[in-house]
Structure formats: C-alpha cells, structure tokens
Design a protein around this motif. Sequence first.
Motif, PDB file in Angstrom:
ATOM      1  N   ASN A   1       0.829  -1.205   0.000  1.00  0.00           N
ATOM      2  CA  ASN A   1       0.000   0.000   0.000  1.00  0.00           C
ATOM      3  C   ASN A   1       0.864   1.257   0.000  1.00  0.00           C
ATOM      4  O   ASN A   1       0.608   2.206  -0.743  1.00  0.00           O
ATOM      5  CB  ASN A   1      -0.930   0.007   1.211  1.00  0.00           C
ATOM      6  N   PHE A   2       1.937   1.272   0.812  1.00  0.00           N
ATOM      7  CA  PHE A   2       2.808   2.439   0.850  1.00  0.00           C
ATOM      8  C   PHE A   2       3.462   2.649  -0.515  1.00  0.00           C
ATOM      9  O   PHE A   2       3.509   3.784  -1.016  1.00  0.00           O
ATOM     10  CB  PHE A   2       3.885   2.260   1.926  1.00  0.00           C
ATOM     11  N   TYR A   3       3.947   1.585  -1.126  1.00  0.00           N
ATOM     12  CA  TYR A   3       4.588   1.697  -2.437  1.00  0.00           C
ATOM     13  C   TYR A   3       3.598   2.230  -3.469  1.00  0.00           C
ATOM     14  O   TYR A   3       3.915   3.132  -4.254  1.00  0.00           O
ATOM     15  CB  TYR A   3       5.115   0.329  -2.862  1.00  0.00           C
ATOM     16  N   ALA A   4       2.397   1.670  -3.477  1.00  0.00           N
ATOM     17  CA  ALA A   4       1.388   2.091  -4.448  1.00  0.00           C
ATOM     18  C   ALA A   4       0.947   3.523  -4.201  1.00  0.00           C
ATOM     19  O   ALA A   4       0.732   4.291  -5.149  1.00  0.00           O
ATOM     20  CB  ALA A   4       0.178   1.158  -4.376  1.00  0.00           C
ATOM     21  N   ARG A   5       0.820   3.923  -2.924  1.00  0.00           N
ATOM     22  CA  ARG A   5       0.380   5.288  -2.611  1.00  0.00           C
ATOM     23  C   ARG A   5       1.440   6.319  -3.002  1.00  0.00           C
ATOM     24  O   ARG A   5       1.103   7.428  -3.408  1.00  0.00           O
ATOM     25  CB  ARG A   5       0.068   5.411  -1.123  1.00  0.00           C
ATOM     26  N   MET A   6       2.712   5.972  -2.875  1.00  0.00           N
ATOM     27  CA  MET A   6       3.755   6.890  -3.324  1.00  0.00           C
ATOM     28  C   MET A   6       3.672   7.079  -4.835  1.00  0.00           C
ATOM     29  O   MET A   6       3.844   8.184  -5.352  1.00  0.00           O
ATOM     30  CB  MET A   6       5.143   6.369  -2.935  1.00  0.00           C
ATOM     31  N   MET A   7       3.365   5.992  -5.549  1.00  0.00           N
ATOM     32  CA  MET A   7       3.196   6.105  -6.996  1.00  0.00           C
ATOM     33  C   MET A   7       1.941   6.909  -7.326  1.00  0.00           C
ATOM     34  O   MET A   7       1.943   7.773  -8.215  1.00  0.00           O
ATOM     35  CB  MET A   7       3.116   4.701  -7.609  1.00  0.00           C
ATOM     36  N   GLN A   8       0.859   6.649  -6.590  1.00  0.00           N
ATOM     37  CA  GLN A   8      -0.370   7.406  -6.772  1.00  0.00           C
ATOM     38  C   GLN A   8      -0.139   8.889  -6.533  1.00  0.00           C
ATOM     39  O   GLN A   8      -0.603   9.739  -7.299  1.00  0.00           O
ATOM     40  CB  GLN A   8      -1.450   6.907  -5.798  1.00  0.00           C
ATOM     41  N   GLY A   9       0.613   9.199  -5.476  1.00  0.00           N
ATOM     42  CA  GLY A   9       0.889  10.592  -5.144  1.00  0.00           C
ATOM     43  C   GLY A   9       1.641  11.305  -6.247  1.00  0.00           C
ATOM     44  O   GLY A   9       1.385  12.483  -6.532  1.00  0.00           O
ATOM     45  N   GLN A  10       2.594  10.614  -6.877  1.00  0.00           N
ATOM     46  CA  GLN A  10       3.338  11.235  -7.973  1.00  0.00           C
ATOM     47  C   GLN A  10       2.412  11.550  -9.142  1.00  0.00           C
ATOM     48  O   GLN A  10       2.501  12.619  -9.751  1.00  0.00           O
ATOM     49  CB  GLN A  10       4.469  10.311  -8.425  1.00  0.00           C
ATOM     50  N   TYR A  11       1.507  10.635  -9.468  1.00  0.00           N
ATOM     51  CA  TYR A  11       0.568  10.880 -10.553  1.00  0.00           C
ATOM     52  C   TYR A  11      -0.351  12.053 -10.220  1.00  0.00           C
ATOM     53  O   TYR A  11      -0.567  12.942 -11.049  1.00  0.00           O
ATOM     54  CB  TYR A  11      -0.276   9.630 -10.816  1.00  0.00           C
ATOM     55  N   GLU A  12      -0.908  12.052  -9.014  1.00  0.00           N
ATOM     56  CA  GLU A  12      -1.872  13.095  -8.663  1.00  0.00           C
ATOM     57  C   GLU A  12      -1.197  14.446  -8.479  1.00  0.00           C
ATOM     58  O   GLU A  12      -1.784  15.480  -8.788  1.00  0.00           O
ATOM     59  CB  GLU A  12      -2.628  12.696  -7.395  1.00  0.00           C
ATOM     60  N   THR A  13       0.043  14.446  -7.974  1.00  0.00           N
ATOM     61  CA  THR A  13       0.741  15.703  -7.705  1.00  0.00           C
ATOM     62  C   THR A  13       1.314  16.316  -8.973  1.00  0.00           C
ATOM     63  O   THR A  13       1.254  17.527  -9.165  1.00  0.00           O
ATOM     64  CB  THR A  13       1.872  15.479  -6.681  1.00  0.00           C
ATOM     65  N   TYR A  14       1.873  15.474  -9.849  1.00  0.00           N
ATOM     66  CA  TYR A  14       2.634  16.001 -10.972  1.00  0.00           C
ATOM     67  C   TYR A  14       2.008  15.791 -12.346  1.00  0.00           C
ATOM     68  O   TYR A  14       2.273  16.557 -13.272  1.00  0.00           O
ATOM     69  CB  TYR A  14       4.046  15.384 -10.981  1.00  0.00           C
TER      70      TYR A  14
END
Length: 360
Positions: free
Chosen positions: A49-62
């Motif tokens: 979940n942490f790995y996927a959320r970091m990837m999700q955050g990059q998509y949503e942020t950038y």
Amino acid sequence: MTHSGKRAALLAAAGIFAAVSATGCSGSIDTDAVVATVGGEDITLGVANFYARMMQGQYETYYASMMGMTGETMWSQEVSDGMTYEDSVKDGAMESLQDLYLISQHASEYEVELTADEKEAIKDAARAFDEANTDEAKEAVSGYRKDVEKYLELITIQYKMDDKMREGVDEEVSDEEAAQKAMKYVYFSYTDTDDEGNTVDLTDDEKAALKEDAQALADRAAAGEDFASVAEEMGKTANDMTFDSETAALDEELIKAADALEAEGGIAGPVETDNGIYVAQLTSLLDRDATDQKKADIVDERRQEQYDSLLDGWRVDTEIEVDEKVWDKVDFEGVGVTIITQEEEDTGDAQEADAEDTQE
C-alpha cells in the motif's frame, strides 16, 4: 562519504518525501496481511500500500493537471478496454514491487548488502516520515515506520544492485554499427496561420507555388549554391539533423532518400508528403559526435537488456503469487494523495513564520 552525505544519497535513491497529504476515506486495512509472495517471501499489504500510494501521489501531484484531469477523476478513466488508470498503475506497482523483492533476494550473489550506516539512515528517514505526517495520512498510505523502513531497504538495495546487474556487457561498438549521418533540411508546409491564429490549409495554387520553391531550392543547391542561404532567401529555415536509416523523427521517405545519398553535398528531394514538402542536403557521411553518442546509447541498451534479462530469468525461476482480494483493498478513487517535498514544506513553514511576524 560522510554520514550526512550517505543519508542524502540514500534518500535521493529512495525517492522518499517529507510528507503526504491524504484526502477522502480509505478505511482501515490490515497492514500485516499478505498480499503477495515472491519465492516464499511475503509482501505485506502495508508495504504494498505504501509503495502504491507513493506512486499514486506522484501521478496526482505532478501528472493529473498535465493530463487535464483532477486526481479524483483520473483513476476511473479507461486506458484500454476494461482497464482504468487505477488498474494500470496498480498492476505496474505490483510488478515493480515484485522486482524489488527479486533483486533483494539475489543481492548476495553480487555481494551487495546494507551497511550499518545505511541501516541507520533508513531508520532515521522512516522516523522523519513518521513525525512529518498526521495519523490520518499515515493510515491512508500505510506510512508506519516498519512499512517505510522495508520500502527504503528494498529501494536502497535496488539502487546498489543497479550497476552490478548491468556490468560485463560488450562495450565495443564499431563506427559501422553506430554510424550517424548529418543533413540540413527545409520543410515547406501545406498549412499556414491566419490573422486570428487559426491553422488554415493552403489553396491548390499556393501548394503549386511551394512545389516550385522546393524544386528551385533543390536545383540551386545541387548547382553549388549554399543550401541554407537559398532557403533563407525563400523565407525558410534550414534545420540541422543527424540520422541513420532507422531514424523516425522525420518522414520515412525523406530519411530513405537522404540515407541513399553517397556523397556529401548531395540533395534529397523534393519529397512530398500529405502535409508538405521536404528538401534535404547531406552534410556528413559520418558525424563524429553523433556517432560517438550513438555508441554510448548502444552500450546503454545492452546494459538495460542484460538488466531486464536477469529479472525475466529470476521471475521464471521464482514462484510468485498475488492475493487479488487483499490487493483490491488498495483503492485510489477513495483516497487522494499529494506529495509534499521538503522544499515545499520549508517554504510553507517560512510563509507561516512571516505571517506570524506580520501579525505581531
């Protein structure tokens, strides 16, 4: 390297962030649940979940705004029949995470292990992430110390393994294999821009005039006049380009015609396409700088192929299972994640301090 230098290198390799901002409601998940196994080693839902959320955050942020979407609407968009952005990113995250575990399991074969300083830096980074985030954010992204530490361990080992897995390829590349030619080319477009900035198609008469200009450029350059000067006289710009027979940056027929030229100064074209006309002049049969760069690119490709081949082989030899019911508990649509970098956090703190000073 100093301790602080090692820590900086570690965090740069790991891509860890100062904080995250989570919106929505994810619901509590069992971070100790096993979401997948790689060669008998468990991947917990907390780490996944942490790995996927970091990837999700990059998509949503950038990336979301660049795609003309919000983070909330992006994940339900289809990228192919029956597959949403969420499905695609989650599939990629799970495969990448499995790769990290495979690399870690083979690290000893390359005499790669975490040093005492790296282990200490990992604990410090996990502690810093823990202290920088709210309980709500940590629950949403499984940002607890044990999960963050495991993530950092995997990323750091991968960082140290990267060069090792690429070593030993043949670095000899001949001029013949890498040869890059050079040309100047001019493009006569069949479209123009009107006074209001709209793109408009040329009339048949205007296209016929362009064809005459293109032929005149080819004829005058073939007769010995300077290609770029003639183009400038016609209100056109001669562009420089290096290429080989496989270059796809320009029209295929132009590349074929230019590649067939046997002497520098030769003219290719006019080559007519649906949208315009090309004329080119070969300026070098072997561009030294471009050829040397191509050699470096070929060696890099060989290294990447070896890296990918090793991972593919390890996958074939390793039993990997995913519990889809557990993995389905990670839902991007229910929770928004925004990455807050250290720089942004420092800027926010400074602005808050300035505001307090102003109030005083």
